[in-house]
Design a protein around this motif. Structure first.
Motif, PDB file in Angstrom:
ATOM      1  N   CYS A   4       0.819  -1.219   0.000  1.00 52.19           N
ATOM      2  CA  CYS A   4       0.000   0.000   0.000  1.00 52.19           C
ATOM      3  C   CYS A   4       0.851   1.266   0.000  1.00 52.19           C
ATOM      4  CB  CYS A   4      -0.911  -0.017   1.225  1.00 52.19           C
ATOM      5  SG  CYS A   4      -2.013   1.399   1.297  1.00 52.19           S
ATOM      6  N   LEU A  36     -15.396   4.257   2.823  1.00 51.38           N
ATOM      7  CA  LEU A  36     -14.225   4.663   3.612  1.00 51.38           C
ATOM      8  C   LEU A  36     -13.093   3.715   3.239  1.00 51.38           C
ATOM      9  CD1 LEU A  36     -16.537   5.333   6.451  1.00 51.38           C
ATOM     10  CD2 LEU A  36     -14.519   6.770   6.363  1.00 51.38           C
ATOM     11  N   MET A  37     -12.497   3.988   2.082  1.00 54.40           N
ATOM     12  CA  MET A  37     -11.457   3.112   1.536  1.00 54.40           C
ATOM     13  C   MET A  37     -10.286   3.901   1.006  1.00 54.40           C
ATOM     14  SD  MET A  37     -12.820  -0.063  -0.626  1.00 54.40           S
ATOM     15  CE  MET A  37     -13.901  -1.303   0.033  1.00 54.40           C
ATOM     16  N   GLY A  38     -10.210   5.181   1.370  1.00 49.18           N
ATOM     17  CA  GLY A  38      -9.084   5.993   0.919  1.00 49.18           C
ATOM     18  C   GLY A  38      -7.896   5.819   1.865  1.00 49.18           C
ATOM     19  N   GLY A  67      -5.674   5.752   5.042  1.00 50.16           N
ATOM     20  CA  GLY A  67      -5.906   5.630   6.479  1.00 50.16           C
ATOM     21  C   GLY A  67      -6.681   4.385   6.866  1.00 50.16           C
ATOM     22  N   GLU A  68      -6.661   4.089   8.148  1.00 52.51           N
ATOM     23  CA  GLU A  68      -7.411   2.954   8.702  1.00 52.51           C
ATOM     24  C   GLU A  68      -8.560   3.542   9.534  1.00 52.51           C
ATOM     25  OE1 GLU A  68      -7.891  -0.350   8.654  1.00 52.51           O
ATOM     26  OE2 GLU A  68      -9.298   0.054  10.270  1.00 52.51           O
ATOM     27  N   THR A  96     -11.742  -2.115   6.686  1.00 49.39           N
ATOM     28  CA  THR A  96     -10.713  -2.185   7.739  1.00 49.39           C
ATOM     29  C   THR A  96      -9.700  -3.275   7.429  1.00 49.39           C
ATOM     30  OG1 THR A  96     -10.311  -2.550  10.099  1.00 49.39           O
ATOM     31  CG2 THR A  96     -12.142  -3.766   9.133  1.00 49.39           C
ATOM     32  N   CYS A  97      -8.484  -3.072   7.920  1.00 46.24           N
ATOM     33  CA  CYS A  97      -7.448  -4.094   7.766  1.00 46.24           C
ATOM     34  C   CYS A  97      -7.638  -5.213   8.786  1.00 46.24           C
ATOM     35  CB  CYS A  97      -6.069  -3.462   7.916  1.00 46.24           C
ATOM     36  SG  CYS A  97      -5.771  -2.805   9.563  1.00 46.24           S
ATOM     37  N   HIS A 133      -6.862 -10.476   2.074  1.00 42.45           N
ATOM     38  CA  HIS A 133      -5.679 -10.608   1.202  1.00 42.45           C
ATOM     39  C   HIS A 133      -4.912 -11.920   1.325  1.00 42.45           C
ATOM     40  CE1 HIS A 133      -6.515  -6.570   0.060  1.00 42.45           C
ATOM     41  NE2 HIS A 133      -6.021  -5.993   1.136  1.00 42.45           N
ATOM     42  N   GLU A 156     -12.036  -8.085   1.057  1.00 45.52           N
ATOM     43  CA  GLU A 156     -11.213  -7.561  -0.033  1.00 45.52           C
ATOM     44  C   GLU A 156      -9.997  -8.476  -0.199  1.00 45.52           C
ATOM     45  OE1 GLU A 156     -11.962  -4.547  -1.688  1.00 45.52           O
ATOM     46  OE2 GLU A 156     -13.813  -4.673  -0.529  1.00 45.52           O
ATOM     47  N   ILE A 216      -9.340  -7.966  -6.509  1.00 46.18           N
ATOM     48  CA  ILE A 216      -8.809  -6.856  -7.290  1.00 46.18           C
ATOM     49  C   ILE A 216      -7.368  -7.200  -7.641  1.00 46.18           C
ATOM     50  CG2 ILE A 216      -8.203  -5.597  -5.161  1.00 46.18           C
ATOM     51  CD1 ILE A 216      -8.569  -3.000  -6.728  1.00 46.18           C
ATOM     52  N   ARG A 217      -6.993  -6.900  -8.855  1.00 44.73           N
ATOM     53  CA  ARG A 217      -5.575  -7.063  -9.213  1.00 44.73           C
ATOM     54  C   ARG A 217      -4.813  -6.001  -8.468  1.00 44.73           C
ATOM     55  NH1 ARG A 217      -3.825  -6.091 -14.924  1.00 44.73           N
ATOM     56  NH2 ARG A 217      -1.814  -6.979 -14.410  1.00 44.73           N
ATOM     57  N   LEU A 218      -3.710  -6.356  -7.889  1.00 46.05           N
ATOM     58  CA  LEU A 218      -2.896  -5.373  -7.175  1.00 46.05           C
ATOM     59  C   LEU A 218      -2.647  -4.160  -8.067  1.00 46.05           C
ATOM     60  CD1 LEU A 218      -1.080  -5.099  -4.529  1.00 46.05           C
ATOM     61  CD2 LEU A 218       0.810  -5.539  -6.085  1.00 46.05           C
ATOM     62  N   VAL A 268       2.502  -0.331  -7.063  1.00 45.65           N
ATOM     63  CA  VAL A 268       3.068   0.841  -6.396  1.00 45.65           C
ATOM     64  C   VAL A 268       4.587   0.717  -6.551  1.00 45.65           C
ATOM     65  CG1 VAL A 268       3.275   2.063  -4.195  1.00 45.65           C
ATOM     66  CG2 VAL A 268       1.172   0.831  -4.737  1.00 45.65           C
ATOM     67  N   CYS A 272      -5.432   4.186  -4.162  1.00 48.32           N
ATOM     68  CA  CYS A 272      -4.685   3.856  -2.954  1.00 48.32           C
ATOM     69  C   CYS A 272      -3.508   4.769  -2.631  1.00 48.32           C
ATOM     70  CB  CYS A 272      -4.193   2.421  -3.033  1.00 48.32           C
ATOM     71  SG  CYS A 272      -5.435   1.290  -3.610  1.00 48.32           S
TER      72      CYS A 272
HETATM   73  N1  SAH Z   1      -7.231   0.722   5.965  1.00 48.86           N
HETATM   74  C1  SAH Z   1      -8.429   0.220   5.402  1.00 48.86           C
HETATM   75  C2  SAH Z   1      -9.014   1.085   4.305  1.00 48.86           C
HETATM   76  C3  SAH Z   1      -8.074   1.735   3.336  1.00 48.86           C
HETATM   77  S1  SAH Z   1      -7.293   0.712   2.132  1.00 48.86           S
HETATM   78  C4  SAH Z   1      -8.233  -1.199   4.940  1.00 48.86           C
HETATM   79  O1  SAH Z   1      -7.140  -1.724   5.085  1.00 48.86           O
HETATM   80  O2  SAH Z   1      -9.180  -1.815   4.478  1.00 48.86           O
HETATM   81  C5  SAH Z   1      -8.580   0.288   1.005  1.00 48.86           C
HETATM   82  C6  SAH Z   1      -8.387  -1.036   0.307  1.00 48.86           C
HETATM   83  O3  SAH Z   1      -7.360  -0.919  -0.709  1.00 48.86           O
HETATM   84  C7  SAH Z   1      -7.933  -2.137   1.237  1.00 48.86           C
HETATM   85  O4  SAH Z   1      -8.591  -3.330   0.912  1.00 48.86           O
HETATM   86  C8  SAH Z   1      -6.460  -2.221   0.915  1.00 48.86           C
HETATM   87  O5  SAH Z   1      -5.916  -3.447   1.318  1.00 48.86           O
HETATM   88  C9  SAH Z   1      -6.471  -2.006  -0.577  1.00 48.86           C
HETATM   89  N2  SAH Z   1      -5.188  -1.650  -1.182  1.00 48.86           N
HETATM   90  C10 SAH Z   1      -4.202  -0.889  -0.689  1.00 48.86           C
HETATM   91  N3  SAH Z   1      -3.166  -0.805  -1.557  1.00 48.86           N
HETATM   92  C11 SAH Z   1      -3.521  -1.530  -2.628  1.00 48.86           C
HETATM   93  C12 SAH Z   1      -2.883  -1.822  -3.868  1.00 48.86           C
HETATM   94  N4  SAH Z   1      -1.666  -1.378  -4.157  1.00 48.86           N
HETATM   95  N5  SAH Z   1      -3.558  -2.593  -4.752  1.00 48.86           N
HETATM   96  C13 SAH Z   1      -4.801  -3.061  -4.462  1.00 48.86           C
HETATM   97  N6  SAH Z   1      -5.451  -2.810  -3.328  1.00 48.86           N
HETATM   98  C14 SAH Z   1      -4.817  -2.059  -2.404  1.00 48.86           C
END
Ligand code: SAH
Length: 348
Positions: free
Chosen positions: A123, A159-161, A163-164, A196-197, A220, A260, A291-293, A296, A337
């Motif tokens: 992330c 709420l997926m931007g 932060g946790e 949430t994680c 994951h 997720e 979701i495909r990664l 980053v 992300c």
């Molecule tokens: N902290 C919270 C919400 C923010 S992250 C959480 O962990 O759920 C939102 C989502 O994007 C999470 O499922 C996270 O694991 C995912 N995510 C983060 N970086 C990513 C990436 N490089 N590719 C795909 N998903 C990613």
């Protein structure tokens, strides 16, 4: 004029709190409702509250501030109309918000903290650690400003931007109450998702509030070894403990959880992982969002190829688990992300 630290953030106050404040100031009861409705429309100054007398506007301005976000950058995807915003916060920090346009309505993906301390290996948001929590009014303003700037009517919030959200529990709950209020943005809880994680104690606390929102859990990986490689939080709460919390959450709220799962090449995308995941989730009614990664650059992890994603989804399906493969929105504008804030950090 600058909003000094001595002024109280009026936009984070719930209607009852605002009413109590105004009572103490000797103001008539209906004033609180008037001001709350103005704030919900996204005004940035008391001067804009045209049905308040000049003296009252001045008095409020002396006591309170209206924290507002200032747009630093707006990018619009040519591919699908997704819009990505980078905002400056009152103290100069920055966060991002994404607007996604779907047939069933417009959705905003908001940040809940400046940075993140959860340390997930894939992330971008966590690279510089957590700087601070967002206040309720800052999160509310992400929704309001995005709506006002884009002209889009906002019907859903995720709420997926950055932060946790459960690591900023009280402010997030306050934000939810504000955005849900019929005199405010009036967005129904069933139109809100929180991701949430996997902070187990906070999941239990959330369950106790009986909100009708959708809880997404970033899983994951279906086993501790793989999950710990990707998510440090797994050392605190392992997979079994997390599943147990999800079961409790479902029992208490009656709301099914969605998981997720970002597919990382050679790490969590093998048939073995798919089979174990299906075995664990079969019969629970939970849903998996694949979701495909998103690549980053700093992270050195690669997305699985399309074929592997398809095979993984089919294996889950065959194993009795409902699964969707999340469409990538705004991939031409880095709408994923924490990448925009990250880009700005690299520049400065
Ligand atoms: N902290 C919270 C919400 C923010 S992250 C959480 O962990 O759920 C939102 C989502 O994007 C999470 O499922 C996270 O694991 C995912 N995510 C983060 N970086 C990513 C990436 N490089 N590719 C795909 N998903 C990613």
């Amino acid at each position: 004029m600058p909003d000094g630290p001595s002024k109280k953030d009026i936009k984070s106050l719930l209607p009852a709190e605002l009413a109590a404040d105004f009572r103490k100031l000797g103001l008539p009861g209906y004033r609180a409702g008037q001001v709350f409705r103005w704030l919900g429309r996204g005004v940035v100054s008391f001067a804009e509250m045209s049905d308040l007398g000049k003296d009252l506007r001045q008095k409020l301005d002396e006591l309170y501030c209206i924290p507002s976000l200032r747009m630093l950058r707006r990018q619009v995807s040519q591919a699908d109309g997704t819009e990505k915003y980078l905002w400056a916060l009152p103290d100069g920090e920055s966060v991002e918000t994404v607007l996604m346009r779907y047939k069933h309505g417009n959705s905003v993906c908001i940040s809940s903290q400046v940075g993140c301390r959860m340390g997930c290996a894939f992330c971008a948001s966590t690279i510089g650690g957590k700087v601070r929590d967002l206040t309720a009014s800052e999160m509310l303003d992400e929704v309001l400003r995005t709506g006002l700037t884009s002209g889009a009517e906002i019907s859903n919030i995720v709420l997926m931007g950055i932060g946790e959200p459960l690591d900023n529990f009280d402010n997030v709950m306050r934000f939810l109450a504000l955005v849900n209020d019929p005199d405010g943005a009036n967005i129904g809880m069933r139109h809100i998702s929180l991701s949430t994680c996997g902070l187990v104690e906070a999941i239990d606390k959330l369950a106790g509030l009986h909100l009708q929102l959708t809880l997404s859990v970033s899983l994951h990986a279906p086993d501790d070894e793989t999950r710990s490689r990707l998510m440090p939080v797994n050392a605190a709460y392992g997979v079994d403990e997390l599943y147990a919390a999800c079961e409790r959450y479902f029992r208490v709220t009656g709301r099914r959880i969605s998981f997720e799962y970002a597919l990382v090449r050679g790490v969590n995308d093998t048939p073995w992982h798919a089979k174990l995941l299906a075995k664990r989730l079969r019969g629970t009614g939970s849903h998996v969002n694949l979701i495909r990664l998103n690549h980053v650059p700093e992270r050195g992890l690669e997305p699985s190829d399309e074929e592997t994603v398809r095979t993984f989804a089919e294996a889950l399906s065959a194993g009795g688990v409902t699964v969707t493969v999340r469409r990538r929105m705004g991939s031409d504008i880095d709408a994923a992300c924490g990448q925009l804030r990250r880009g700005r950090m690299r520049e400065t």
